[in-house]
Write a protein that holds these residues in place. Sequence first.
Motif, short mmCIF file in Angstrom:
data_model
loop_
_atom_site.label_atom_id
_atom_site.label_comp_id
_atom_site.label_asym_id
_atom_site.label_seq_id
_atom_site.Cartn_x
_atom_site.Cartn_y
_atom_site.Cartn_z
N GLY A 190 0.79 -1.22 0.00
CA GLY A 190 0.00 0.00 0.00
C GLY A 190 0.82 1.27 0.00
N GLU A 191 2.12 1.17 0.19
CA GLU A 191 2.98 2.36 0.20
C GLU A 191 3.42 2.79 -1.20
N GLY A 192 3.34 1.90 -2.15
CA GLY A 192 3.87 2.19 -3.48
C GLY A 192 2.83 2.04 -4.56
N CYS A 193 3.30 1.63 -5.73
CA CYS A 193 2.44 1.64 -6.92
C CYS A 193 1.93 0.27 -7.35
N ILE A 194 2.30 -0.80 -6.66
CA ILE A 194 1.85 -2.13 -7.06
C ILE A 194 0.39 -2.34 -6.63
N ASP A 195 -0.38 -2.91 -7.53
CA ASP A 195 -1.77 -3.28 -7.22
C ASP A 195 -1.72 -4.58 -6.41
N MET A 196 -1.53 -4.45 -5.11
CA MET A 196 -1.39 -5.62 -4.24
C MET A 196 -2.66 -6.46 -4.20
N THR A 197 -3.81 -5.80 -4.15
CA THR A 197 -5.07 -6.53 -4.11
C THR A 197 -5.24 -7.36 -5.38
N GLY A 198 -4.95 -6.77 -6.51
CA GLY A 198 -5.03 -7.50 -7.78
C GLY A 198 -4.02 -8.63 -7.87
N PHE A 199 -2.80 -8.38 -7.37
CA PHE A 199 -1.75 -9.39 -7.39
C PHE A 199 -2.17 -10.62 -6.56
N GLU A 242 3.01 -13.71 2.56
CA GLU A 242 4.08 -13.18 3.40
C GLU A 242 4.38 -11.73 3.02
N VAL A 243 4.53 -10.89 4.02
CA VAL A 243 5.02 -9.54 3.79
C VAL A 243 6.53 -9.61 3.98
N GLU A 244 7.28 -9.35 2.90
CA GLU A 244 8.74 -9.45 2.93
C GLU A 244 9.34 -8.08 2.59
N ALA A 280 1.14 -5.39 9.19
CA ALA A 280 -0.20 -5.94 9.46
C ALA A 280 -1.28 -5.10 8.81
N ASN A 281 -1.18 -3.78 8.92
CA ASN A 281 -2.17 -2.90 8.31
C ASN A 281 -2.16 -3.01 6.78
N GLY A 282 -0.96 -3.06 6.21
CA GLY A 282 -0.84 -3.20 4.76
C GLY A 282 -1.44 -4.51 4.28
N LEU A 283 -1.16 -5.59 5.00
CA LEU A 283 -1.69 -6.89 4.61
C LEU A 283 -3.21 -6.92 4.79
N ALA A 284 -3.70 -6.34 5.85
CA ALA A 284 -5.15 -6.31 6.09
C ALA A 284 -5.88 -5.55 4.98
#
Length: 123
Positions: free
Chosen positions: A72-81, A96-98, A117-121
Motif C-alpha cells: 500500500g505504500e507504493g504503486c503495485i496493485d497488491m489486491t489485484g496481485f 508473506e510480507v517481505e 499488518a495494516n498493509g496486509l489487512a
Amino acid sequence: SRSVITSLSEANDLVEAIGSDIVGIALDSYHVWWDAALPQQITRAGERLFSVQLADWVTPIHGELSSRGMPGEGCIDMTGFVADCRNAGGYSGLVEVEILSDRWWAADPKDAVNAAANGLAAV
C-alpha cells in the motif's frame, strides 16, 4: 543483477522442465509486478505457486535490495496481485510480507509490524 531467472515465464519454464512435485515458485510482487503477461503466467504456474510474497515498489529507490515498501505504500496493485494468485493461480497458502528496507529496518519494530499488518489487512 543477481538472477538468471528474470521473469515468471522463465521460472515456469524451469519448473516445468524439472518436472518434480517438490519444485515450485516463490512469487514476489516486487520482482514481477510490471510484467504485462503476469496474470497469464500466474495461471500457468497454478499449483506450482508455493509462496506469495508482498513488497511494494516505492520511489525513489535508494538501494537495489533495500528500498521495498509495505503493501500500500507504493504503486503495485497488491489486491489485484493477491487476487490473481488466489483465483487464477489457485494459491491457498499464506501470504508473506517481505520488506527489505533500510527505512523499515531503522524503524521501531512495533511500528514496522503494525505497518506490515495494516498493509496486509488492506489487501
